[in-house]
Every structure is written in structure tokens, then in C-alpha cells.
Design a protein around this motif. Sequence first.
Motif, PDB file in Angstrom:
ATOM      1  N   TYR A   6       4.711  59.096  56.280  1.00  8.68           N
ATOM      2  CA  TYR A   6       3.501  59.100  55.472  1.00  8.68           C
ATOM      3  C   TYR A   6       3.798  58.530  54.085  1.00  8.68           C
ATOM      4  CZ  TYR A   6       1.844  62.119  59.210  1.00  8.68           C
ATOM      5  OH  TYR A   6       1.492  62.615  60.439  1.00  8.68           O
ATOM      6  N   LEU A  68      -3.375  49.813  47.974  1.00  4.24           N
ATOM      7  CA  LEU A  68      -3.647  51.254  48.006  1.00  4.24           C
ATOM      8  C   LEU A  68      -4.392  51.684  46.745  1.00  4.24           C
ATOM      9  CD1 LEU A  68      -3.348  54.021  49.341  1.00  4.24           C
ATOM     10  CD2 LEU A  68      -1.100  54.196  48.250  1.00  4.24           C
ATOM     11  N   ASP A  78     -10.683  55.233  52.151  1.00  5.21           N
ATOM     12  CA  ASP A  78      -9.953  56.158  53.015  1.00  5.21           C
ATOM     13  C   ASP A  78      -8.834  55.407  53.736  1.00  5.21           C
ATOM     14  OD1 ASP A  78     -11.270  54.712  54.994  1.00  5.21           O
ATOM     15  OD2 ASP A  78     -12.574  56.351  55.596  1.00  5.21           O
ATOM     16  N   ASP A  79      -8.123  56.106  54.611  1.00  2.27           N
ATOM     17  CA  ASP A  79      -7.005  55.511  55.337  1.00  2.27           C
ATOM     18  C   ASP A  79      -7.427  54.286  56.145  1.00  2.27           C
ATOM     19  OD1 ASP A  79      -5.464  57.535  54.312  1.00  2.27           O
ATOM     20  OD2 ASP A  79      -5.326  58.665  56.186  1.00  2.27           O
ATOM     21  N   GLU A 106      -3.687  52.724  64.043  1.00  4.78           N
ATOM     22  CA  GLU A 106      -3.755  53.418  62.746  1.00  4.78           C
ATOM     23  C   GLU A 106      -2.438  53.333  61.972  1.00  4.78           C
ATOM     24  OE1 GLU A 106      -2.086  56.387  65.564  1.00  4.78           O
ATOM     25  OE2 GLU A 106      -3.718  54.981  65.698  1.00  4.78           O
ATOM     26  N   GLN A 120       1.923  55.845  58.887  1.00  4.15           N
ATOM     27  CA  GLN A 120       0.597  56.256  59.353  1.00  4.15           C
ATOM     28  C   GLN A 120      -0.266  56.579  58.169  1.00  4.15           C
ATOM     29  OE1 GLN A 120       1.429  59.487  62.059  1.00  4.15           O
ATOM     30  NE2 GLN A 120       1.422  58.035  63.732  1.00  4.15           N
TER      31      GLN A 120
END
Length: 120
Positions: A6, A68, A78-79, A106, A120
Motif C-alpha cells: 500500500y 496522487l 479516490d483510488d 486495481e 494496490q
Amino acid sequence: IFPKNYFEQFCINHANEKLQLHFNQFNFMQERLLYEREGIELVESDFVDNQACVNLLEAKGWGIQATLDDVCLMPGGDDAKFLARLLTSGDIKKCDYFVQSKQRTETFTVAHYAGTVTYQ
């Protein structure tokens, strides 16, 4: 290698990539310049210049970190939007250190100096 990586792992790997770049520049590139200045024949050494990977991570305007930042500032960021921006960025897609995952939609992968890591 962790089963899932992450943002925290991305930050650690980014720092390691910068440290490796500093090490390479200090120990290899500066040594080459010194040899050239002093007229010493240089035996070519094999080292990987990871500047392009660092550029992928932190380039202003298009790097992963800049992307980002942009997505975090946009309403509804969002992601999924972050990943979509990465996968549609021409600068990122043409970088050899960025790999779009073919199996998992993803995720994205960065080929770091120390190895390939999927995030991820």
C-alpha cells in the motif's frame, strides 16, 4: 516481499530508490568524472542508473507522487481515479519502470532498483 503493498510501502520504496540514486551518483558517477579529470583509464563498471525510476516516482506534473497529489485535491478523488490517471498518462505509460497489471485491474507495478513491486 509483502502479499499486498500500500501507500506506506510505496513511501518506503521511494525513499530507498532515492538513497540508491545518491549512492550511485556519489560512488560511481563522481568516480568516473574524477578518473576522466585525472586521465586515468576507466574500467567500465556495471551499475544500474535508477534516475528514470526516481523520475517516475517524483517528476513534477506527471510522476506518481504528483498524480496522487492531484487526485487527492480533486473533489471525489479516490483510488480508482488515481489508478485511471496513472494508466492514461502518456509520460507514465512510456516509462520502462511502470508496468500496468494485466491480471488485476486495481493494481500497478513499479520496477524498483531492488525489485518489482505491485501496489494496490
